[in-house]
Design a protein around this motif. Structure first.
Motif, short mmCIF file in Angstrom:
data_model
loop_
_atom_site.label_atom_id
_atom_site.label_comp_id
_atom_site.label_asym_id
_atom_site.label_seq_id
_atom_site.Cartn_x
_atom_site.Cartn_y
_atom_site.Cartn_z
N MET A 193 0.86 -1.19 0.00
CA MET A 193 0.00 0.00 0.00
C MET A 193 0.90 1.24 0.00
O MET A 193 2.10 1.16 0.20
CB MET A 193 -0.85 0.05 1.26
CG MET A 193 -1.58 -1.22 1.62
SD MET A 193 -2.81 -0.87 2.91
CE MET A 193 -1.83 -0.02 4.13
N TRP A 194 0.25 2.37 -0.16
CA TRP A 194 0.99 3.63 -0.20
C TRP A 194 1.76 3.86 1.10
O TRP A 194 2.95 4.11 1.10
CB TRP A 194 0.00 4.77 -0.46
CG TRP A 194 0.65 6.11 -0.53
CD1 TRP A 194 0.81 7.00 0.50
CD2 TRP A 194 1.28 6.69 -1.67
NE1 TRP A 194 1.48 8.10 0.05
CE2 TRP A 194 1.78 7.94 -1.26
CE3 TRP A 194 1.45 6.27 -3.00
CZ2 TRP A 194 2.45 8.78 -2.16
CZ3 TRP A 194 2.11 7.11 -3.87
CH2 TRP A 194 2.61 8.34 -3.45
N THR A 198 -2.21 5.85 4.59
CA THR A 198 -2.96 5.97 3.35
C THR A 198 -3.11 4.59 2.72
O THR A 198 -2.31 4.18 1.89
CB THR A 198 -2.23 6.93 2.36
OG1 THR A 198 -1.96 8.16 3.03
CG2 THR A 198 -3.06 7.19 1.11
N THR A 200 -4.26 1.84 0.26
CA THR A 200 -4.53 1.94 -1.17
C THR A 200 -4.71 0.55 -1.74
O THR A 200 -4.30 -0.44 -1.15
CB THR A 200 -3.36 2.59 -1.92
OG1 THR A 200 -2.15 1.90 -1.57
CG2 THR A 200 -3.22 4.06 -1.58
N CYS A 202 -3.84 -1.43 -5.38
CA CYS A 202 -3.10 -1.32 -6.63
C CYS A 202 -4.00 -1.84 -7.75
O CYS A 202 -4.72 -2.81 -7.57
CB CYS A 202 -1.84 -2.17 -6.49
SG CYS A 202 -0.92 -2.37 -8.01
N LEU A 275 -2.87 11.78 -4.06
CA LEU A 275 -2.02 11.04 -3.12
C LEU A 275 -0.99 11.97 -2.50
O LEU A 275 -0.47 12.87 -3.17
CB LEU A 275 -1.31 9.89 -3.85
CG LEU A 275 -2.20 8.71 -4.23
CD1 LEU A 275 -1.50 7.83 -5.26
CD2 LEU A 275 -2.57 7.90 -3.00
N ILE A 401 -10.28 4.39 0.72
CA ILE A 401 -9.20 3.65 0.06
C ILE A 401 -8.88 4.34 -1.27
O ILE A 401 -9.77 4.67 -2.06
CB ILE A 401 -9.64 2.19 -0.21
CG1 ILE A 401 -10.07 1.52 1.09
CG2 ILE A 401 -8.52 1.40 -0.89
CD1 ILE A 401 -9.02 1.46 2.19
N ARG A 402 -7.61 4.60 -1.49
CA ARG A 402 -7.19 5.26 -2.72
C ARG A 402 -6.53 4.25 -3.66
O ARG A 402 -6.35 3.10 -3.30
CB ARG A 402 -6.23 6.40 -2.38
CG ARG A 402 -6.92 7.48 -1.57
CD ARG A 402 -5.96 8.50 -1.01
NE ARG A 402 -6.66 9.43 -0.14
CZ ARG A 402 -7.34 10.49 -0.58
NH1 ARG A 402 -7.41 10.75 -1.86
NH2 ARG A 402 -7.95 11.28 0.28
N PHE A 403 -6.17 4.73 -4.84
CA PHE A 403 -5.67 3.82 -5.86
C PHE A 403 -4.22 4.12 -6.23
O PHE A 403 -3.81 5.27 -6.29
CB PHE A 403 -6.51 3.93 -7.14
CG PHE A 403 -7.94 3.52 -6.93
CD1 PHE A 403 -8.29 2.18 -6.99
CD2 PHE A 403 -8.91 4.46 -6.63
CE1 PHE A 403 -9.60 1.78 -6.76
CE2 PHE A 403 -10.23 4.07 -6.40
CZ PHE A 403 -10.57 2.73 -6.48
N THR A 404 -3.47 3.06 -6.43
CA THR A 404 -2.11 3.21 -6.94
C THR A 404 -1.94 2.23 -8.11
O THR A 404 -2.83 1.43 -8.39
CB THR A 404 -1.06 2.81 -5.88
OG1 THR A 404 -1.25 1.43 -5.55
CG2 THR A 404 -1.16 3.65 -4.63
#
Ligand code: ZN
Length: 467
Positions: A193-194, A198, A200, A202, A275, A401-404
């Motif tokens: 994860m980030w 944070t 995230t 993938c 981000l 939840i964010r995206f990478t």
């Protein structure tokens, strides 16, 4: 009872109650030095595989097998849901680890796990034994909380034993067992994860093509006064190729290279930009003084979502002390290309071949050797199974939840290709975990949240995961 605060609390309570026993089991597995790169450890790698098979059988998987390869074995397990229409999910990870030695800078024995300040230190803690084992705690929580006797999806696990050695037999293994591995969705648990703060998910990895180009000019080194300037020089031509790789905007200048590239959407660019990226800190980890890359893209976009070409090595001619006035007979260039979704490995290889042939003058013979190639993979943000992963993580982490994406390349795409199923990533490791480095660790808080995520995921996927 499904997507409710009660379920979330019950899952958390189950994971908390079983934490100590789970960590004892994980530690037992971590004590097996399953270093696939070291021939002297081959029996340890097999022992690690047997440990996992027995653990999966004890968890309740009715099928748990060792799959032999010409190298290290993989472990396969299967737990049908009992519902003939249920979604089938394949979890991928690996049971082998990178080499580790006290002398490399480990504060403690890399194969004697130590828990300190909420972290578990051992080779393989994060990469990848911890992230494989969180699934067995997760599935037990899923069953306990839902009262089911089998998971809500048909669950399969494929845990390979040669990932840290480049997965040389993995594509063949997947092809040979494609019928038993058949699935609707692949979950890869071998990423991160980030950061701790944070969480995230993938959504894709880049692919890779790499090659060596050998150039030959005169049949031997020759006098630069008698012949130089009148015959082609392979070292000069290697440098001309390297210089021609990018245009003035640092775009790759090989004709056809960008064919099919899936461009970033505005939404993805916005999400990347949100981000908390510290470019100065990133530059420090890059040991570099400035960023440089394709015009029009941010650093994260360049490393995650744009294809690149890199000169990995260039050489030829005289390299000794002082001067030597020759036209050398040979030179060599090593190139690698990171690919993004939409690019085709074979097409890129042939574009490179055509580009080299077109640029080299008569009198320079050349040979291109391609090393392994890895395909890129990408799951669109709106894919329902990806949305299930995001929801499961949100419930476990209690956070947005964010995206990478991942700039590197891995065997995930082999699964995507051979099984025709989208690849999703569920990883809880963070950059400070020290993959492949001394003092590798896993954050226990994140490991437990990973187990909670896995516990939530199967019911959500069963309900919503179909495309
Ligand atoms: Zn790994």
């Amino acid at each position: 009872m499904s997507n409710t605060p009660d379920t979330d609390n019950a899952v958390r309570a189950f994971v908390d109650d079983h934490r100590a026993a789970f960590l004892a089991e994980l530690s037992e597995w971590l004590r097996i030095p399953s270093v696939s790169a070291d021939p002297a450890r081959a029996e340890d790698v097999r022992r690690g595989a047997r440990w996992l098979r027995d653990h999966l059988a004890a968890t309740g998987f009715p099928v748990a097998e060792i799959w032999d390869t010409p190298g290290a074995p993989a472990v396969f397990a299967e737990w049908p849901s009992g519902d003939p229409d249920a979604l089938t999910v394949l979890v991928y990870g690996h049971h082998d680890v990178q080499p580790a030695d006290r002398a490399d800078g480990w504060r403690t024995d890399p194969f004697e796990p130590v828990i300190e300040d909420g972290r578990l230190y051992a080779r393989g803690a994060a990469d990848d034994k911890g992230q494989v084992l969180l699934h067995t705690l997760g599935i037990r929580a899923h069953l306990a909380v839902t009262g089911r006797v089998a998971p809500a999806v048909n669950l399969k696990l494929l845990i390979e034993g040669e990932e840290e050695s480049g997965s040389p037999h993995f594509p063949e293994l997947v092809r040979a067992h494609a019928d038993r591995l058949a699935c609707d969705t692949v979950i890869v648990s071998d990423t991160g994860m980030w950061s701790e703060d944070t969480p995230t998910v993938c959504t894709g990895m880049r692919g890779l093509v790499d090659c060596q180009i050998d150039l030959r000019g005169p049949g031997q080194d020759i006098h630069s006064g008698s012949f130089g300037g009148a015959v082609p020089n392979p070292a000069t031509e290697a440098a001309r190729l390297a210089a021609a790789l990018h245009d003035a905007d640092r775009k790759v200048a090989i004709p056809g290279f960008y064919d099919g590239v899936v461009e970033l959407t505005d939404r993805e660019r916005e999400l990347f930009a949100e981000l908390p990226f510290d470019e100065a800190g990133w530059l420090r980890t890059a040991h570099s003084r400035a960023t440089l890359g394709e015009a029009g893209y941010s650093t994260l976009e360049r490393i995650w979502a744009r294809p690149t070409a890199e000169v990995n090595g260039i050489g030829g001619g005289y390299q000794g002390p002082g001067g030597k006035t020759i036209v050398p007979s040979a030179a060599q260039l090593k190139l690698s290309f990171r690919l993004v979704a939409g690019q085709d490995v074979e097409k890129v290889q042939s574009a490179v071949r055509d580009w080299v042939a077109a640029l080299l003058p008569a009198g320079i013979r050349h040979e291109i050797t391609y090393w392994g190639a890895t395909r890129p993979c990408l799951t669109p943000l709106d894919h329902p199974a990806l949305q299930s992963v995001v929801r499961a993580m949100e419930r476990a982490f209690g956070q947005k939840i964010r995206f990478t994406r991942e700039g590197g390349s891995g065997p995930a795409a082999d699964l995507q290709d051979a099984l025709g199923a989208p690849v999703l990533f569920l990883g809880i490791s963070v950059p400070s975990d020290g993959w492949h480095a001394p003092n590798e660790k896993v954050e226990l808080g994140l490991l437990m949240k990973g187990a909670e995520t896995a516990a939530h995921l199967w019911a959500d996927l069963a309900e919503n995961g179909r495309e």
